[in-house]
Design a protein around this motif. Sequence first.
Motif, mmCIF file in Angstrom:
data_model
loop_
_atom_site.group_PDB
_atom_site.id
_atom_site.type_symbol
_atom_site.label_atom_id
_atom_site.label_comp_id
_atom_site.label_asym_id
_atom_site.label_seq_id
_atom_site.Cartn_x
_atom_site.Cartn_y
_atom_site.Cartn_z
ATOM 1 N N MET A 160 0.831 -1.205 0.032
ATOM 2 C CA MET A 160 -0.021 0.120 -0.220
ATOM 3 C C MET A 160 0.923 1.258 0.084
ATOM 4 S SD MET A 160 -2.928 1.339 2.871
ATOM 5 C CE MET A 160 -2.193 0.464 3.972
ATOM 6 N N GLU A 161 0.625 2.228 -0.881
ATOM 7 C CA GLU A 161 1.448 3.280 -0.997
ATOM 8 C C GLU A 161 0.821 4.368 -0.377
ATOM 9 O OE1 GLU A 161 2.988 6.594 -4.235
ATOM 10 O OE2 GLU A 161 1.996 4.641 -4.918
ATOM 11 N N VAL A 162 1.449 5.250 0.416
ATOM 12 C CA VAL A 162 0.856 6.242 1.073
ATOM 13 C C VAL A 162 1.621 7.746 0.515
ATOM 14 C CG1 VAL A 162 0.736 7.496 3.345
ATOM 15 C CG2 VAL A 162 0.497 4.852 3.154
ATOM 16 N N ARG A 163 0.811 8.602 0.172
ATOM 17 C CA ARG A 163 1.543 9.922 -0.192
ATOM 18 C C ARG A 163 0.910 10.948 0.613
ATOM 19 N NH1 ARG A 163 0.580 10.507 -6.241
ATOM 20 N NH2 ARG A 163 1.645 8.614 -6.190
ATOM 21 N N SER A 164 1.540 12.169 0.752
ATOM 22 C CA SER A 164 1.122 13.352 1.497
ATOM 23 C C SER A 164 1.179 14.522 0.753
ATOM 24 C CB SER A 164 1.805 13.574 2.736
ATOM 25 O OG SER A 164 1.606 12.428 3.632
ATOM 26 N N ILE A 165 0.114 15.142 0.711
ATOM 27 C CA ILE A 165 -0.019 16.591 -0.082
ATOM 28 C C ILE A 165 -0.400 17.733 0.865
ATOM 29 C CG2 ILE A 165 -0.164 15.365 -2.349
ATOM 30 C CD1 ILE A 165 -2.866 16.075 -2.245
ATOM 31 N N VAL A 166 -0.108 18.895 0.072
ATOM 32 C CA VAL A 166 -0.590 20.050 1.101
ATOM 33 C C VAL A 166 -1.396 21.153 -0.047
ATOM 34 C CG1 VAL A 166 -0.015 22.512 2.244
ATOM 35 C CG2 VAL A 166 1.308 20.023 2.640
ATOM 36 N N LEU A 167 -2.587 21.354 0.236
ATOM 37 C CA LEU A 167 -3.499 22.101 -0.910
ATOM 38 C C LEU A 167 -3.855 23.522 -0.295
ATOM 39 C CD1 LEU A 167 -5.748 19.447 -2.399
ATOM 40 C CD2 LEU A 167 -3.751 20.223 -3.619
ATOM 41 N N GLY A 168 -4.045 24.483 -0.821
ATOM 42 C CA GLY A 168 -4.536 25.569 -0.831
ATOM 43 C C GLY A 168 -6.022 25.656 -0.810
ATOM 44 N N PRO A 169 -6.812 26.531 -0.216
ATOM 45 C CA PRO A 169 -8.483 26.403 -0.251
ATOM 46 C C PRO A 169 -8.649 26.433 -1.759
ATOM 47 C CG PRO A 169 -7.760 28.049 1.523
ATOM 48 C CD PRO A 169 -6.503 27.505 0.656
ATOM 49 N N ASP A 170 -9.438 25.569 -2.128
ATOM 50 C CA ASP A 170 -10.010 25.546 -3.368
ATOM 51 C C ASP A 170 -8.979 24.955 -4.399
ATOM 52 O OD1 ASP A 170 -12.680 25.812 -4.720
ATOM 53 O OD2 ASP A 170 -12.000 27.555 -5.677
ATOM 54 N N ALA A 171 -7.966 24.544 -4.051
ATOM 55 C CA ALA A 171 -6.825 24.032 -5.034
ATOM 56 C C ALA A 171 -7.393 22.507 -5.090
ATOM 57 C CB ALA A 171 -5.430 24.249 -4.294
ATOM 58 N N SER A 172 -6.708 21.851 -6.439
ATOM 59 C CA SER A 172 -7.256 20.380 -6.694
ATOM 60 C C SER A 172 -5.892 19.816 -6.958
ATOM 61 C CB SER A 172 -7.886 20.511 -7.783
ATOM 62 O OG SER A 172 -7.701 20.871 -9.010
ATOM 63 N N TYR A 173 -6.000 18.415 -6.819
ATOM 64 C CA TYR A 173 -4.922 17.432 -7.123
ATOM 65 C C TYR A 173 -5.590 16.279 -7.760
ATOM 66 C CZ TYR A 173 -1.123 14.229 -5.989
ATOM 67 O OH TYR A 173 -0.251 13.104 -6.124
ATOM 68 N N GLU A 174 -4.761 15.978 -9.224
ATOM 69 C CA GLU A 174 -5.300 14.897 -9.735
ATOM 70 C C GLU A 174 -4.467 13.680 -9.277
ATOM 71 O OE1 GLU A 174 -5.391 15.485 -14.253
ATOM 72 O OE2 GLU A 174 -7.140 16.735 -13.703
ATOM 73 N N LEU A 175 -5.084 12.691 -8.974
ATOM 74 C CA LEU A 175 -4.580 11.220 -8.744
ATOM 75 C C LEU A 175 -5.003 10.391 -9.655
ATOM 76 C CD1 LEU A 175 -2.931 9.570 -6.564
ATOM 77 C CD2 LEU A 175 -5.259 9.107 -5.413
ATOM 78 N N ARG A 176 -3.806 9.568 -10.278
ATOM 79 C CA ARG A 176 -4.237 8.578 -11.295
ATOM 80 C C ARG A 176 -3.735 7.198 -10.679
ATOM 81 N NH1 ARG A 176 -2.379 13.081 -13.888
ATOM 82 N NH2 ARG A 176 -3.352 13.771 -15.719
#
Length: 110
Positions: free
Chosen positions: A1-17
């Motif tokens: 199982m892979e674990v990834r951490s990200i930080v987003l600003g309000p209303d920002a988006s991140y695409e995960l494939r």
Amino acid sequence: MEVRSIVLGPDASYELRLTGRGARGYVWTWQVTGDADAVTVAEAPEAPAAGGAAPPPGAPVERTYVVRARPPGGGRARIRFAQVRPPYPDEAPYDEFVLDVEVAAVSGGT
């Protein structure tokens, strides 16, 4: 199982494939824990195949999920994606992926 951490600003988006195995009956599901109101998750529409050709039967197909931070921000959410076969709810997931999301709070300007 892979674990990834990200930080987003309000209303920002991140695409995960994630690689799908729909031809074998598997689908990706997700569950949000922690500050569940800090993010939204949705599957992106399928993009046309490269070159316009459909993948061969049984070939893995990439799925895209969009994680969006909800304003005003501030909070931490954990999203657990699990690749399961819905007809077999007691079967262990074929694959899992965990995304830890920190949503940065809006900083007050002067």
